[in-house]
Write an enzyme that holds these catalytic residues in place. Structure first.
Site, PDB file in Angstrom:
ATOM      1  N   LYS A 133      -2.575  13.503  -2.557  1.00 41.64           N
ATOM      2  CA  LYS A 133      -4.039  13.116  -2.044  1.00 41.64           C
ATOM      3  C   LYS A 133      -5.083  13.772  -1.772  1.00 41.64           C
ATOM      4  CE  LYS A 133      -1.642   8.849  -0.048  1.00 41.64           C
ATOM      5  NZ  LYS A 133      -1.404   7.911   1.044  1.00 41.64           N
ATOM      6  N   LYS A 183       4.139   4.850  -8.451  1.00 45.00           N
ATOM      7  CA  LYS A 183       4.513   3.890  -7.804  1.00 45.00           C
ATOM      8  C   LYS A 183       3.335   2.787  -7.944  1.00 45.00           C
ATOM      9  CE  LYS A 183       3.300   4.158  -3.369  1.00 45.00           C
ATOM     10  NZ  LYS A 183       3.056   4.347  -1.910  1.00 45.00           N
ATOM     11  N   LYS A 228      -0.607  -0.094  -2.980  1.00 49.61           N
ATOM     12  CA  LYS A 228      -1.931  -1.337  -2.892  1.00 49.61           C
ATOM     13  C   LYS A 228      -3.131  -0.443  -2.650  1.00 49.61           C
ATOM     14  CE  LYS A 228      -0.282  -1.539   1.824  1.00 49.61           C
ATOM     15  NZ  LYS A 228      -0.241  -0.175   2.324  1.00 49.61           N
TER      16      LYS A 228
HETATM   17  N1  AQP Z   1       5.922   0.584  -4.933  1.00 50.01           N
HETATM   18  C1  AQP Z   1       6.713   0.336  -3.740  1.00 50.01           C
HETATM   19  N2  AQP Z   1       7.994   0.346  -3.903  1.00 50.01           N
HETATM   20  C2  AQP Z   1       8.915   0.155  -2.851  1.00 50.01           C
HETATM   21  N3  AQP Z   1       8.679   0.303  -1.655  1.00 50.01           N
HETATM   22  C3  AQP Z   1       7.288   0.569  -1.392  1.00 50.01           C
HETATM   23  N4  AQP Z   1       6.366   0.565  -0.400  1.00 50.01           N
HETATM   24  C4  AQP Z   1       5.340   0.654  -0.499  1.00 50.01           C
HETATM   25  N5  AQP Z   1       5.176   0.700  -1.972  1.00 50.01           N
HETATM   26  C5  AQP Z   1       6.110   0.518  -2.735  1.00 50.01           C
HETATM   27  C6  AQP Z   1       7.129   0.680   1.003  1.00 50.01           C
HETATM   28  O1  AQP Z   1       6.338  -0.488   1.787  1.00 50.01           O
HETATM   29  C7  AQP Z   1       6.190  -0.035   3.113  1.00 50.01           C
HETATM   30  C8  AQP Z   1       4.832   0.043   3.641  1.00 50.01           C
HETATM   31  O2  AQP Z   1       4.092   0.779   2.732  1.00 50.01           O
HETATM   32  P1  AQP Z   1       2.686   1.665   2.974  1.00 50.01           P
HETATM   33  O3  AQP Z   1       1.684   0.585   3.780  1.00 50.01           O
HETATM   34  O4  AQP Z   1       3.093   2.678   4.044  1.00 50.01           O
HETATM   35  O5  AQP Z   1       2.335   2.236   1.767  1.00 50.01           O
HETATM   36  P2  AQP Z   1       1.734   1.705   0.202  1.00 50.01           P
HETATM   37  O6  AQP Z   1       1.776   0.031   0.118  1.00 50.01           O
HETATM   38  O7  AQP Z   1       2.272   2.420  -0.729  1.00 50.01           O
HETATM   39  O8  AQP Z   1       0.112   2.008   0.601  1.00 50.01           O
HETATM   40  P3  AQP Z   1      -0.715   2.961  -0.033  1.00 50.01           P
HETATM   41  O9  AQP Z   1      -1.981   2.938   0.736  1.00 50.01           O
HETATM   42  O10 AQP Z   1      -0.756   2.413  -1.553  1.00 50.01           O
HETATM   43  O11 AQP Z   1       0.046   4.214  -0.139  1.00 50.01           O
HETATM   44  P4  AQP Z   1      -0.196   5.458  -0.617  1.00 50.01           P
HETATM   45  O12 AQP Z   1      -1.612   5.773  -0.636  1.00 50.01           O
HETATM   46  O13 AQP Z   1       0.563   6.149   0.079  1.00 50.01           O
HETATM   47  O14 AQP Z   1       0.169   5.387  -2.156  1.00 50.01           O
HETATM   48  C9  AQP Z   1       6.884   1.450   3.141  1.00 50.01           C
HETATM   49  O15 AQP Z   1       8.084   1.276   3.611  1.00 50.01           O
HETATM   50  C10 AQP Z   1       6.664   1.809   1.731  1.00 50.01           C
HETATM   51  O16 AQP Z   1       7.720   2.638   1.378  1.00 50.01           O
END
Ligand code: AQP
Length: 331
Positions: A112, A197, A200
């Site tokens: 990041k 991945k 969001k």
């Molecule tokens: N694609 C995914 N597949 C499986 N598990 C996922 N999680 C998130 N994306 C996937 C799991 O959901 C929980 C909460 O996630 P988060 O809010 O910590 O992270 P996010 O949704 O991945 O949000 P961001 O902002 O888009 O994250 P970054 O910036 O880190 O990529 C967690 O248990 C997560 O593992």
């Protein structure tokens, strides 16, 4: 009883990845078998460029969706992280336990911060320190298990290291937690770029199924998912990342085995159609419950107030004992 803590950060609209990788298991399994706390970890949304009004809106929406998905305040504690001061109180003590080197080794920080620098943005100090706040989220409750997707495993490892180090130096204070993962769909990939991945906060809306997308949008996104060269439907993440992602999504929605499902299809089109229908059916009841809850925001706020009170009463004695152990005078 086993104690569980997990959270979702309000950095964007919740996705199918959040549901299949986390929320569904919290609802179907974790809240029934353990003393579970689930939090909208809003402080973690401040580590990157953010719009205050949007964070507020997304925090409310995330909490509403968590309840709409089936978290039951009679079975578990649902709350907003910033409503419980113990998280930030403990975070500082853990900053005094962690080293600069181990934080700089965190893959998410490296990725990041490199992305931010490449686009000419400054890197907030909290991006480096946030795994320590995450450790505080977990350790403040003497958590045993942390259900997370693969992307968070390294941060749970750091949490374990910090707990062990603190306990060794200052006397036994924290439970050393372990990460647990869902059996399938531990990592739902972006439909347009199945090597990254489904996140969001990522830009490509076309590759991301949001939990509040309408039925047409869900169908379109899945039917337009990038698939791989060749025609064979095979479960092989390296050679066929697009098809494998669809198989994993379908398997998770229908409680089947992705490998077995691969044998049941001889065209990408049929796989996409069935996956789209399975996702639409999976999300339908949640969207309906979300609409009802969103129209009754007082009751959601009440749940969050009670959740924060309960969380505070669990965390305060643990954090107070950490303050004493590390050498601070009682107030
Ligand atoms: N694609 C995914 N597949 C499986 N598990 C996922 N999680 C998130 N994306 C996937 C799991 O959901 C929980 C909460 O996630 P988060 O809010 O910590 O992270 P996010 O949704 O991945 O949000 P961001 O902002 O888009 O994250 P970054 O910036 O880190 O990529 C967690 O248990 C997560 O593992």
């Amino acid at each position: 009883m086993t104690r569980i803590f997990s959270g979702i950060k309000p950095t964007g609209h919740l996705t199918l990845g959040n549901y299949l990788g986390a929320l569904r298991r919290w609802v179907e399994v974790d809240q029934h078998r353990a003393d579970a706390l689930f939090s909208v970890v809003d402080l973690h949304a401040l580590t990157v460029e953010h719009d205050p009004a949007r964070v507020r809106r997304l925090s409310r929406q995330a909490a509403t969706l968590m309840l709409a998905a089936g978290l039951d305040p009679a079975l578990c504690t649902v709350f907003v992280q910033s409503h419980v001061d113990e998280h930030t109180r403990l975070s500082y003590l853990l900053e005094c336990t962690a080293t600069d080197g181990e934080l700089r080794r965190m893959i998410q920080y490296k990725e990041k911060s490199a992305r931010a620098r490449a686009s000419g943005e400054s890197v907030r100090f909290s991006l480096l320190s946030y795994p320590v706040l995450m450790a505080a989220d977990i350790l403040a409750y003497r958590t045993d298990e942390v259900p997370v997707g693969e992307d968070q495993t390294q941060h749970v490892e750091l949490t374990r290291d910090l707990a062990l180090r603190f306990n060794q130096r200052y006397g036994h204070t924290f439970t050393v937690p372990r990460a647990t993962r869902p059996p399938v769909a531990a990592r739902v990939m972006d439909l347009q770029d199945p090597t990254s991945k489904m996140g969001k906060s990522h830009d490509s809306g076309a590759g991301i199924v949001y939990l509040l997308d309408d039925t047409d949008a869900v169908r379109k996104k899945i039917m337009r998912a990038v698939t791989d060269s060749g025609r064979e439907v095979a479960y092989d993440r390296d050679a066929k990342p697009g098809v494998t992602n669809l198989l994993e999504i379908l398997a998770a929605c229908t409680d089947r085995d992705p490998q077995e499902l691969a044998g049941a299809y001889d065209s990408y089109g049929a796989l996409k159609r069935d996956t789209a229908e399975a996702v639409v059916e999976l999300l339908r009841p949640m969207r309906a419950r979300h609409a009802a809850l969103a129209a009754d925001s007082d009751s959601v706020e009440q749940v969050l107030r009670e959740g924060a009170e309960r969380a505070r009463s669990m965390a305060r004695p643990v954090v107070d004992s950490a303050f004493r152990a590390i050498g601070l005078l009682p107030a």
